[in-house]
Write a protein that holds these residues in place. Structure first.
Motif: not given
Length: 138
Positions: A95, A98-99, A102-103, A106, A118, A121-122, A126, A129
């Protein structure tokens, strides 16, 4: 004759009980472990698929020929078996990766939000995902 057999059985049971008591006095942890795994003593010849502890290690390494440190470590390695029996153990690290990935996306899609918005939303992405270990089919 029946009485002789009964006495012999009683004597054998008594000897076994005394031997267990003596072993327990010597090392109570070992006696407890032996009692839990059902071992009669060291070297009880348990090499089958139900082998426990040291006997299981010896049985699993019987067919492996490893000389040198690298080959021994690769023979002992448990990783890469294909089946991931506990994906939840690596979920937190996955995670975080991934965060971090994706930040920036986003921030580009939704400029001006607070950090927690943010992250919310992530996290929603997730959950769906394919990178989430809990979503991967085995």
């Amino acid at each position: 004759e029946r009485i002789k057999k009964e006495r012999a059985a009683q004597m054998a049971a008594e000897r076994e009980r005394l031997a267990k008591e003596e072993q327990a006095k010597k090392d109570p942890l070992l006696a407890n472990t032996d009692a839990m795994i059902g071992a009669d003593g060291p070297g009880d010849g348990e090499d089958g698929p139900d082998a426990v502890g040291r006997a299981a290690n010896i049985a699993s390494m019987a067919d492996v020929q490893a000389s040198g440190l690298d080959s021994a470590l690769s023979a002992l390695s448990v990783g890469g078996s294909g089946d991931d029996k506990h994906p939840e153990k690596r979920m937190k690290a996955a995670y975080k990766a991934y965060e971090e990935k994706m930040m920036p996306e986003m921030k580009q899609q939704y400029p001006g939000l607070k950090r927690q918005q943010y992250l919310d939303k992530i996290f929603a992405l997730w959950k769906k995902s394919s990178e989430n270990p809990m979503n991967q089919q085995s």
